[in-house]
Write a protein that holds these residues in place. Structure first.
Motif, PDB file in Angstrom:
ATOM      1  N   UNK A 142       0.827  -1.213   0.000  1.00  0.00           N
ATOM      2  CA  UNK A 142       0.000   0.000   0.000  1.00  0.00           C
ATOM      3  C   UNK A 142       0.856   1.255   0.000  1.00  0.00           C
ATOM      4  N   UNK A 143       2.164   1.096   0.258  1.00  0.00           N
ATOM      5  CA  UNK A 143       3.049   2.255   0.341  1.00  0.00           C
ATOM      6  C   UNK A 143       3.947   2.399  -0.888  1.00  0.00           C
ATOM      7  N   UNK A 144       3.761   1.540  -1.884  1.00  0.00           N
ATOM      8  CA  UNK A 144       4.581   1.619  -3.089  1.00  0.00           C
ATOM      9  C   UNK A 144       3.675   1.566  -4.320  1.00  0.00           C
ATOM     10  N   UNK A 145       4.212   2.042  -5.454  1.00  0.00           N
ATOM     11  CA  UNK A 145       3.478   1.965  -6.716  1.00  0.00           C
ATOM     12  C   UNK A 145       3.868   0.661  -7.411  1.00  0.00           C
ATOM     13  N   UNK A 146       3.243  -0.412  -6.942  1.00  0.00           N
ATOM     14  CA  UNK A 146       3.504  -1.740  -7.468  1.00  0.00           C
ATOM     15  C   UNK A 146       2.881  -1.908  -8.846  1.00  0.00           C
ATOM     16  N   UNK A 147       3.459  -2.786  -9.654  1.00  0.00           N
ATOM     17  CA  UNK A 147       2.874  -3.098 -10.954  1.00  0.00           C
ATOM     18  C   UNK A 147       1.551  -3.834 -10.834  1.00  0.00           C
ATOM     19  N   UNK A 148       1.253  -4.392  -9.672  1.00  0.00           N
ATOM     20  CA  UNK A 148      -0.026  -5.071  -9.478  1.00  0.00           C
ATOM     21  C   UNK A 148      -1.084  -4.044  -9.086  1.00  0.00           C
ATOM     22  N   UNK A 149      -1.914  -3.652 -10.048  1.00  0.00           N
ATOM     23  CA  UNK A 149      -2.944  -2.630  -9.836  1.00  0.00           C
ATOM     24  C   UNK A 149      -4.353  -3.225  -9.914  1.00  0.00           C
ATOM     25  N   UNK A 150      -4.470  -4.522  -9.647  1.00  0.00           N
ATOM     26  CA  UNK A 150      -5.761  -5.172  -9.865  1.00  0.00           C
ATOM     27  C   UNK A 150      -6.853  -4.659  -8.945  1.00  0.00           C
ATOM     28  N   UNK A 151      -6.533  -4.293  -7.694  1.00  0.00           N
ATOM     29  CA  UNK A 151      -7.568  -3.721  -6.830  1.00  0.00           C
ATOM     30  C   UNK A 151      -8.126  -2.437  -7.440  1.00  0.00           C
ATOM     31  N   UNK A 152      -7.238  -1.602  -7.972  1.00  0.00           N
ATOM     32  CA  UNK A 152      -7.686  -0.362  -8.601  1.00  0.00           C
ATOM     33  C   UNK A 152      -8.487  -0.641  -9.858  1.00  0.00           C
ATOM     34  N   UNK A 153      -8.079  -1.650 -10.609  1.00  0.00           N
ATOM     35  CA  UNK A 153      -8.822  -1.995 -11.824  1.00  0.00           C
ATOM     36  C   UNK A 153     -10.220  -2.484 -11.482  1.00  0.00           C
ATOM     37  N   UNK A 154     -10.323  -3.356 -10.478  1.00  0.00           N
ATOM     38  CA  UNK A 154     -11.637  -3.828 -10.050  1.00  0.00           C
ATOM     39  C   UNK A 154     -12.521  -2.669  -9.601  1.00  0.00           C
ATOM     40  N   UNK A 155     -11.934  -1.759  -8.824  1.00  0.00           N
ATOM     41  CA  UNK A 155     -12.708  -0.625  -8.317  1.00  0.00           C
ATOM     42  C   UNK A 155     -13.171   0.284  -9.448  1.00  0.00           C
ATOM     43  N   UNK A 156     -12.297   0.540 -10.421  1.00  0.00           N
ATOM     44  CA  UNK A 156     -12.679   1.410 -11.535  1.00  0.00           C
ATOM     45  C   UNK A 156     -13.712   0.735 -12.430  1.00  0.00           C
ATOM     46  N   UNK A 157     -13.617  -0.561 -12.610  1.00  0.00           N
ATOM     47  CA  UNK A 157     -14.648  -1.267 -13.366  1.00  0.00           C
ATOM     48  C   UNK A 157     -15.999  -1.144 -12.677  1.00  0.00           C
ATOM     49  N   UNK A 158     -15.991  -1.268 -11.365  1.00  0.00           N
ATOM     50  CA  UNK A 158     -17.236  -1.122 -10.618  1.00  0.00           C
ATOM     51  C   UNK A 158     -17.802   0.281 -10.788  1.00  0.00           C
ATOM     52  N   UNK A 159     -16.927   1.284 -10.716  1.00  0.00           N
ATOM     53  CA  UNK A 159     -17.390   2.667 -10.885  1.00  0.00           C
ATOM     54  C   UNK A 159     -18.033   2.853 -12.248  1.00  0.00           C
ATOM     55  N   UNK A 160     -17.393   2.326 -13.282  1.00  0.00           N
ATOM     56  CA  UNK A 160     -17.945   2.473 -14.628  1.00  0.00           C
ATOM     57  C   UNK A 160     -19.304   1.788 -14.734  1.00  0.00           C
ATOM     58  N   UNK A 161     -19.426   0.613 -14.136  1.00  0.00           N
ATOM     59  CA  UNK A 161     -20.690  -0.112 -14.176  1.00  0.00           C
ATOM     60  C   UNK A 161     -21.796   0.635 -13.442  1.00  0.00           C
ATOM     61  N   UNK A 162     -21.405   1.440 -12.444  1.00  0.00           N
ATOM     62  CA  UNK A 162     -22.381   2.198 -11.663  1.00  0.00           C
ATOM     63  C   UNK A 162     -22.533   3.635 -12.166  1.00  0.00           C
ATOM     64  N   UNK A 163     -21.922   3.949 -13.313  1.00  0.00           N
ATOM     65  CA  UNK A 163     -22.103   5.252 -13.937  1.00  0.00           C
ATOM     66  C   UNK A 163     -21.282   6.379 -13.330  1.00  0.00           C
ATOM     67  N   UNK A 164     -20.179   6.047 -12.672  1.00  0.00           N
ATOM     68  CA  UNK A 164     -19.328   7.060 -12.048  1.00  0.00           C
ATOM     69  C   UNK A 164     -17.955   7.067 -12.708  1.00  0.00           C
ATOM     70  N   UNK A 165     -17.234   8.169 -12.522  1.00  0.00           N
ATOM     71  CA  UNK A 165     -15.932   8.313 -13.149  1.00  0.00           C
ATOM     72  C   UNK A 165     -14.770   7.869 -12.296  1.00  0.00           C
TER      73      UNK A 165
END
Length: 270
Positions: A142-165
């Protein structure tokens, strides 16, 4: 992206090659930095490179070049492309290794720099609070910019599905940590506040600048704190984005507030 910098060399992007066995590809074993280029200069490059070095040390990932050499390489790439405005990305992986998760003792890291055109300025945004995943505040990742961004990808997919940016991520305690790609700030009783790193917030570069320059503070931020705030905004290295609504509820007046507007002017003046 006509030219890239790969392992010490400038070369045409079409000729750049990463080994298929590179652990950055097979395991996400690596780090990255995203840096705003303005006026032909990589902004706050020293801070980004220091964070990269610190993160690499945390992961036991060798950094094959010193900070001065990386700064020179970034300047060389910007000059080679002749691009005054853009986004510079530095990607560091552990390099190749045998199958399995244990890193090789003789790791030969891969380091790639790319430069692409700057995106249009991000305007105000509406967000949702992600239900599909959470930020693990107990993990060193949580304190580094790791190449594993899957949590962020899941969250952004959810936002898109719910009509948010955008999507905001809770930590394990149910408090707010950050958004999928940015740090969160609120304005409460006229004071700028942001979740602490211990709550799962990435130690962002823009976040640090605001903490240093604008009498901002760190404090745990609950959902109720956010929804009751006077203003809210999101920050990352590319800029600042007013946050106007969350889960359909307006933050403050639901417009860009005075504190946010002043900070937007500061970013534009850099």
């Amino acid at each position: 992206m006509s030219v890239v910098w790969l392992n010490g060399c400038l070369l045409p992007a079409a000729e750049a090659r990463i080994d298929p066995a590179d652990r950055g590809f097979t395991l996400g074993d690596g780090l990255f930095e995203t840096i705003r280029v303005s006026g032909g200069t990589a902004r706050h490059l020293d801070r980004h490179l220091t964070r990269l070095a610190d993160s690499a040390a945390l992961l036991g990932l060798p950094l094959p070049y010193g900070i001065a050499a990386l700064a020179a390489a970034a300047g060389g790439l910007i000059a080679a492309q002749g691009r005054a405005e853009g986004v510079l990305r530095i990607t560091l992986t552990r390099g190749t290794g045998a199958r399995g998760v244990l890193p090789p003792a003789d790791a030969a890291p891969t380091l790639l720099m790319t430069l692409v055109p700057a995106p249009p300025p991000a305007g105000p945004v509406e967000a949702v609070i992600a239900q599909s995943t959470r930020r693990n505040e107990h993990s060193p990742l949580s304190r580094v910019k790791s190449l594993n961004y899957l949590d962020s990808i899941l969250a952004r997919q959810e936002a898109a599905a719910r009509g948010a940016g955008e999507a905001l991520l809770l930590n394990g305690a149910g408090r707010l940590a950050e958004s999928s790609v940015a740090n969160l700030f609120i304005v409460r009783e006229g004071r700028l506040l942001t979740p602490p790193v211990a709550e799962g917030a990435l130690p962002g570069i823009r976040r640090a600048l605001i903490l240093e320059r604008d009498d901002a503070g760190e404090a745990p931020v609950s959902v109720a704190d956010l929804l009751g705030a006077e203003e809210a905004f999101l920050t990352n290295s590319l800029g600042l984005r007013p946050l106007l609504r969350v889960d359909g509820q307006a933050i403050g007046a639901g417009t860009v507030g005075m504190a946010t507007a002043a900070l937007l002017e500061d970013v534009a003046a850099e």
